[in-house]
Scaffold this motif. Structure first.
Motif, short mmCIF file in Angstrom:
data_model
loop_
_atom_site.label_atom_id
_atom_site.label_comp_id
_atom_site.label_asym_id
_atom_site.label_seq_id
_atom_site.Cartn_x
_atom_site.Cartn_y
_atom_site.Cartn_z
N THR A 36 0.85 -1.19 0.00
CA THR A 36 0.00 0.00 0.00
C THR A 36 0.89 1.24 0.00
OG1 THR A 36 -1.79 -1.12 1.18
CG2 THR A 36 -1.75 1.29 1.27
N ASN B 296 -2.41 -1.41 -3.60
CA ASN B 296 -3.30 -0.28 -3.40
C ASN B 296 -2.52 1.03 -3.42
OD1 ASN B 296 -5.61 -2.05 -2.61
ND2 ASN B 296 -4.29 -2.46 -0.85
N ARG C 263 -6.56 0.66 -7.46
CA ARG C 263 -5.85 -0.61 -7.52
C ARG C 263 -4.71 -0.52 -8.55
NH1 ARG C 263 -7.35 -3.69 -3.06
NH2 ARG C 263 -9.48 -4.50 -3.25
#
Length: 325
Positions: free
Chosen positions: A21, A109, A183
């Protein structure tokens, strides 16, 4: 690395293969608030291990870089700070997103927050959970206005300060990049440059990007429980700014429709603009009565006029002079 991007500092022992992330954070001449934004990211609860990429977009002054550098070099925040040498918000986003793909091969992400915002303490966790639960590719969340002293708070219900959606769930499209999760596969499919730099100083590059994503079949969601709190200076509650924003929003909608529709869609687009202009007095009257504000009510008229102005090449570059925005 592109010559338009310079990585200035990297946190110690940063391992891009261990991070799924990444939060990207563009900044331009707001060093004090940038530190507040970074503090809110450091205080996240329930989030997976994440990195932060700060994109300094003032290649000359570099106040944001100077403010953030000690935190990254000391390892207080994991990630890196870069300079996006080409001015403009789209250029800054492109620099951060391309760097995220390159430096973090395990990234799944990518989130975006702006340097005039503060994240709720579970912002990252809730955005990821919503993307997983809804099975969507892009998730947006509310940007809650926090007015500075002296601001005209009677305009808090103006459309430019209120979220597009109220409830968590799947939505047809998003409009802002100030609070979003994307994404990795979206970025890989869309390819760099992700945002069209023609929108650098008028805004709307994010809306154009989402429009193209929808054409490619990507799905959108909304997480009402993952707000960021946007600091609104008093000048943004002045009539001149609100009027310029309404005209600009109308122009952006027309420009995006023109890009999607081509020559065949010109007549349809102009007919839609004329229909919106004809309906705008009644829509504005209803909005004005509902909010008890003539200034707020004017918004629909401003949007309709802005659409027609764009047909003649008249578009307000509201981000060209940052001090007026």
């Amino acid at each position: 690395m592109s010559q338009t991007i310079t990585v200035e500092c990297v946190s110690p022992q940063l391992d891009g293969t261990a991070i799924d992330t990444v939060v990207t954070l563009p900044t331009f001449r707001r060093p004090e608030h940038l530190l507040l934004t970074l503090a809110s990211l450091s205080a996240q609860r329930g989030a997976p291990r994440f990195a932060v990429i700060v994109m300094e977009n003032d290649a000359e002054g570099r106040a944001g870089l100077d403010a953030a550098r000690p935190l990254f070099e000391a390892g207080a925040i994991e990630g890196l700070v870069l300079v996006a040498h080409e001015r403009g918000n789209c250029s800054a986003y492109n620099a951060g997103w391309a760097t995220a793909l390159e430096r973090f091969p395990a990234m799944r992400n990518l989130l975006v927050i702006d340097d005039d915002e503060v994240a709720a303490e579970d912002w990252i966790a809730r955005m990821i959970a919503t993307a997983d639960d809804l099975g969507v590719d892009i998730v947006g969340g509310p940007q809650v206005a926090k007015f500075e002293a002296g601001a005209r708070t009677q305009y808090e219900n103006h459309p430019v300060f209120t979220p597009h959606y109220r409830a968590t769930g799947k939505v047809p499209i998003l409009f802002s990049s100030g609070n979003v999760l994307i994404r990795r596969e979206v970025l890989e499919a869309m390819g760099a440059p992700f945002l069209d730099t023609a929108f650098n100083f008028i805004g709307g590059g994010d809306a154009d990007f989402y429009s193209r994503c929808r054409e490619r079949g990507f799905r959108f969601g909304w997480c009402a429980e993952a707000p960021v709190f946007e600091t609104v200076p008093s000048r943004r509650t002045e009539f001149s700014w609100l009027n310029a924003r309404g005209l600009r929003n109308g122009a952006i909608s027309a420009i995006i429709e023109r890009r999607r529709g081509g020559r065949r869609g010109a007549a349809r687009r102009i007919a839609k603009s004329l229909a919106l202009l004809a309906a705008s007095p009644w829509r504005s009257l209803r909005l004005g009565l509902g909010t008890r504000s003539a200034t707020i009510g004017l918004y629909h008229c401003q949007v309709a006029i802005g659409r027609l102005m764009a047909e003649f090449g008249q578009v307000n570059e509201q981000y060209r002079q940052a001090e007026r925005n």
